[in-house]
Design a protein around this motif. Sequence first.
Motif, PDB file in Angstrom:
ATOM      1  N   VAL A  79      46.771 106.488 152.670  1.00 33.68           N
ATOM      2  CA  VAL A  79      47.857 106.447 151.805  1.00 33.68           C
ATOM      3  C   VAL A  79      48.639 105.098 151.854  1.00 33.68           C
ATOM      4  CG1 VAL A  79      50.348 107.364 151.490  1.00 33.68           C
ATOM      5  CG2 VAL A  79      48.314 109.067 152.169  1.00 33.68           C
ATOM      6  N   GLU A  80      48.938 104.381 152.949  1.00 30.09           N
ATOM      7  CA  GLU A  80      49.484 103.074 153.253  1.00 30.09           C
ATOM      8  C   GLU A  80      48.568 101.926 152.796  1.00 30.09           C
ATOM      9  OE1 GLU A  80      50.866 102.805 157.271  1.00 30.09           O
ATOM     10  OE2 GLU A  80      52.341 104.303 157.148  1.00 30.09           O
ATOM     11  N   HIS A  81      47.486 102.066 153.028  1.00 30.78           N
ATOM     12  CA  HIS A  81      46.309 100.903 152.653  1.00 30.78           C
ATOM     13  C   HIS A  81      45.235 101.375 152.254  1.00 30.78           C
ATOM     14  CE1 HIS A  81      49.072  97.872 154.756  1.00 30.78           C
ATOM     15  NE2 HIS A  81      49.124  98.699 155.764  1.00 30.78           N
ATOM     16  N   PRO A  82      44.978 102.248 151.023  1.00 29.95           N
ATOM     17  CA  PRO A  82      43.999 102.594 150.579  1.00 29.95           C
ATOM     18  C   PRO A  82      42.668 101.721 150.209  1.00 29.95           C
ATOM     19  CG  PRO A  82      45.738 102.564 148.732  1.00 29.95           C
ATOM     20  CD  PRO A  82      46.307 102.216 150.156  1.00 29.95           C
ATOM     21  N   ALA A  83      42.860 100.702 149.786  1.00 30.09           N
ATOM     22  CA  ALA A  83      41.948  99.594 149.597  1.00 30.09           C
ATOM     23  C   ALA A  83      41.198  99.316 150.833  1.00 30.09           C
ATOM     24  CB  ALA A  83      42.340  98.494 148.736  1.00 30.09           C
ATOM     25  N   TRP A  84      42.001  98.812 151.738  1.00 30.80           N
ATOM     26  CA  TRP A  84      41.528  98.548 153.067  1.00 30.80           C
ATOM     27  C   TRP A  84      40.676  99.797 153.767  1.00 30.80           C
ATOM     28  CZ3 TRP A  84      41.611 100.247 158.083  1.00 30.80           C
ATOM     29  CH2 TRP A  84      41.179  99.531 159.084  1.00 30.80           C
ATOM     30  N   THR A  85      41.313 100.744 153.631  1.00 35.51           N
ATOM     31  CA  THR A  85      40.614 102.170 154.348  1.00 35.51           C
ATOM     32  C   THR A  85      39.069 102.309 153.798  1.00 35.51           C
ATOM     33  OG1 THR A  85      42.869 102.912 154.898  1.00 35.51           O
ATOM     34  CG2 THR A  85      40.830 104.626 155.204  1.00 35.51           C
ATOM     35  N   GLY A  87      37.338 100.410 152.043  1.00 33.79           N
ATOM     36  CA  GLY A  87      36.382  99.181 152.611  1.00 33.79           C
ATOM     37  C   GLY A  87      35.893  99.477 154.089  1.00 33.79           C
ATOM     38  N   LEU A  88      36.815 100.066 154.633  1.00 40.05           N
ATOM     39  CA  LEU A  88      36.230 100.115 156.102  1.00 40.05           C
ATOM     40  C   LEU A  88      35.005 101.270 156.026  1.00 40.05           C
ATOM     41  CD1 LEU A  88      36.495 100.274 159.280  1.00 40.05           C
ATOM     42  CD2 LEU A  88      38.393 101.977 159.125  1.00 40.05           C
ATOM     43  N   LEU A  89      35.471 102.457 155.382  1.00 45.15           N
ATOM     44  CA  LEU A  89      34.586 103.495 155.304  1.00 45.15           C
ATOM     45  C   LEU A  89      33.316 103.318 154.758  1.00 45.15           C
ATOM     46  CD1 LEU A  89      37.085 106.201 154.356  1.00 45.15           C
ATOM     47  CD2 LEU A  89      36.181 105.887 156.679  1.00 45.15           C
ATOM     48  N   ARG A  90      33.390 102.393 153.731  1.00 43.12           N
ATOM     49  CA  ARG A  90      32.159 101.843 152.988  1.00 43.12           C
ATOM     50  C   ARG A  90      31.363 101.053 154.026  1.00 43.12           C
ATOM     51  NH1 ARG A  90      34.348  99.754 149.252  1.00 43.12           N
ATOM     52  NH2 ARG A  90      34.361  97.600 149.957  1.00 43.12           N
ATOM     53  N   TRP A  91      32.067 100.238 154.520  1.00 45.95           N
ATOM     54  CA  TRP A  91      31.375  99.124 155.598  1.00 45.95           C
ATOM     55  C   TRP A  91      30.919 100.025 156.714  1.00 45.95           C
ATOM     56  CZ3 TRP A  91      32.504  98.147 160.786  1.00 45.95           C
ATOM     57  CH2 TRP A  91      31.807  97.127 161.054  1.00 45.95           C
ATOM     58  N   LEU A  92      31.635 101.035 157.237  1.00 44.79           N
ATOM     59  CA  LEU A  92      31.103 101.589 158.367  1.00 44.79           C
ATOM     60  C   LEU A  92      29.808 102.421 158.275  1.00 44.79           C
ATOM     61  CD1 LEU A  92      32.702 102.243 161.256  1.00 44.79           C
ATOM     62  CD2 LEU A  92      33.361 104.320 160.098  1.00 44.79           C
ATOM     63  N   ARG A  93      29.538 102.989 156.750  1.00 38.97           N
ATOM     64  CA  ARG A  93      28.323 103.471 156.668  1.00 38.97           C
ATOM     65  C   ARG A  93      27.211 102.553 156.351  1.00 38.97           C
ATOM     66  NH1 ARG A  93      24.343 104.997 157.335  1.00 38.97           N
ATOM     67  NH2 ARG A  93      23.009 106.844 156.319  1.00 38.97           N
ATOM     68  N   GLY A  94      27.662 101.384 155.956  1.00 42.57           N
ATOM     69  CA  GLY A  94      26.471 100.350 155.670  1.00 42.57           C
ATOM     70  C   GLY A  94      26.115  99.556 156.503  1.00 42.57           C
ATOM     71  N   GLU A  95      26.822  98.394 156.639  1.00 42.69           N
ATOM     72  CA  GLU A  95      26.515  97.314 157.881  1.00 42.69           C
ATOM     73  C   GLU A  95      26.937  97.825 159.002  1.00 42.69           C
ATOM     74  OE1 GLU A  95      27.719  93.153 157.242  1.00 42.69           O
ATOM     75  OE2 GLU A  95      28.421  93.896 155.039  1.00 42.69           O
ATOM     76  N   GLY A  96      27.894  98.778 159.303  1.00 45.01           N
ATOM     77  CA  GLY A  96      28.279  99.378 160.728  1.00 45.01           C
ATOM     78  C   GLY A  96      27.414 100.338 161.384  1.00 45.01           C
ATOM     79  N   ASN A  97      26.504 101.061 160.308  1.00 47.95           N
ATOM     80  CA  ASN A  97      25.603 101.943 160.625  1.00 47.95           C
ATOM     81  C   ASN A  97      26.094 103.017 161.391  1.00 47.95           C
ATOM     82  OD1 ASN A  97      22.770 103.027 160.327  1.00 47.95           O
ATOM     83  ND2 ASN A  97      22.125 101.937 162.059  1.00 47.95           N
ATOM     84  N   MET A  98      27.210 103.435 161.106  1.00 45.91           N
ATOM     85  CA  MET A  98      27.958 104.541 161.814  1.00 45.91           C
ATOM     86  C   MET A  98      28.028 105.662 160.933  1.00 45.91           C
ATOM     87  SD  MET A  98      28.746 103.406 164.692  1.00 45.91           S
ATOM     88  CE  MET A  98      29.888 104.116 165.513  1.00 45.91           C
ATOM     89  N   ARG A  99      27.238 106.838 160.874  1.00 47.50           N
ATOM     90  CA  ARG A  99      27.024 107.589 159.801  1.00 47.50           C
ATOM     91  C   ARG A  99      28.015 108.822 159.716  1.00 47.50           C
ATOM     92  NH1 ARG A  99      23.773 112.135 158.690  1.00 47.50           N
ATOM     93  NH2 ARG A  99      22.919 112.448 160.785  1.00 47.50           N
ATOM     94  N   THR A 100      28.153 109.275 160.969  1.00 45.15           N
ATOM     95  CA  THR A 100      29.013 110.744 160.947  1.00 45.15           C
ATOM     96  C   THR A 100      30.479 110.253 160.859  1.00 45.15           C
ATOM     97  OG1 THR A 100      27.385 111.727 162.568  1.00 45.15           O
ATOM     98  CG2 THR A 100      29.771 112.625 162.515  1.00 45.15           C
ATOM     99  N   ALA A 101      30.797 108.912 161.519  1.00 45.03           N
ATOM    100  CA  ALA A 101      32.173 108.634 161.434  1.00 45.03           C
ATOM    101  C   ALA A 101      32.750 108.411 159.902  1.00 45.03           C
ATOM    102  CB  ALA A 101      32.331 107.270 162.480  1.00 45.03           C
TER     103      ALA A 101
END
Length: 530
Positions: A79-85, A87-101
């Motif tokens: 709600v407070e920083h939707p674009a940042w959040t 981006g984090l979730l997209r990066w987390l699944r891609g480069e971060g390779n953290m699937r379930t999170a």
Amino acid sequence: MLVAPHVSAAARHLAATRPVPGSTARNLHTYEGGPAYIREPREELFLLAVANFVSQETFYESGAYRDDRYTALVARLAVEHPAWTAGLLRWLRGEGNMRTASLVGAAAYVRARLAAGTSDGPSNRSVVDSVLQRADEPGELLAHWIATYGRKVPQPVKRGVADAVRRLYTSRSLLKYDTESRDFRFGDVLNLVHASPDPAKPWQGALFRYALDRRHHPERAETPEGDRTLTARRTLLATPVDERRALVTGPGGAERLTGAGMTWESVAGWLHGPMDAAVWEALIPGMGPMALLRNLRNFDEAGIADAVAERVAARIADPGEVARARQFPFRYLAAHRHAAPRWAAALEAALGHSLSHVPALPGRTLVLVDRSDSMFFDTVSARSTLSRADAAAVFGAALALRAEQADLVEFGWRSAPVPYAPGEPVLDVLKRFHRLGGTDTLKALRTHYLDHDRVLLVTDEQALPYGPRISDPVPGKVPVHTWNLAGYRPAHSPAGPNRHTFGGLTDAAFRMAGLIENGRRAHWPWTGEE
């Protein structure tokens, strides 16, 4: 922090973590009672996300507490920083390779924004779509939503899942992931989200109908006409049991299995017999790098030929294969500890390739590796036997070996130098680390900092309250980079100029140290936002 007028997109995307800027001191303590500082919410979420495997128990925090903290942070920042959040979730699944999170986070993102009635920033639909990168994940996200939030699935979730289904559902993915062990079969997903076929994939309509029938009306499920993969699989399944082994081990066996989308797991059940050397030798050419890594012991027990083993070892040690596998470095360490000696050199080489982005830092570097009890209690993931102490030692040793000149030190109740020789394998250096009880970070710094050009701490930051609070033993002009493995809320020091915190279980965090010291402004890895 030093500022440069421009950072290229390539530099930003190389950086898998961001320094923590300016957290404020509070009346807060570490879990061991030492003085601590609290992070800004985005910093706290980032460190938790890259260090946390969902529902994983840790020394100081239960899995449920960490999950709740993670979900609450995502909900707030959605709600407070939707674009940042987003981006984090997209990066987390891609480069971060953290699937379930990333899947859990996407669900929390949508729920919080719907509850708040906001539509600012990236759409809920697009965020759901962005985190679904494997064909079993649409079903996993729906199963999580229903188990956590109830059976009413909102339209943005359905539409995001439908977008992913059109991208991900193929004959091969159906054969691999649409199994009876899944909570949500492909047919269940299609029933719930009503995904229409991709117009650019004329074969997908027939595949969707087949997936629905095989789930809900298996007696009438017919293989789509013209689908070579499903037809080849049907032919193999119809083969009498006593003829199957010959199909695998005879001429063209490897190609036959690949054409039918047969993985080693499916072959093991289909054969109704032992996986002997001949079977494994037919399967190995079509196996991916992680499948090879998981089956080294099975290869040895079956007695595959030395020439085949050499080809397996060559693939494991190949830099391109290591890059394609996208595995955390500790996976290779775990395999090395459990595999036979003939695989040792290949696994050592693979570990080295997985650490290829650890920078060669100039000047004199002090590397401090936390070997306290909490680092040994916590494993790097719920399915791993390797502790965070193992991961810390891997990266600490790699940093020291790559640096122009480095002092490598282990610390806990006490501290001591860890000897190493230039060019020595990382795995040899690991044998010289010990378990050292509590966490006296300040004492280690006071003892071992001797006009170094920088300090790098690999730790969970949970220092004990030894004596009165004293001034920082490292001069303010000297960079101190803390690599946090655990993602706990309390920080062991305030952030600010030349004081930076990173997180995660890959070598990517260390790329930022060089960028900062070269005068570049650090960005989040998925955006140019400060």
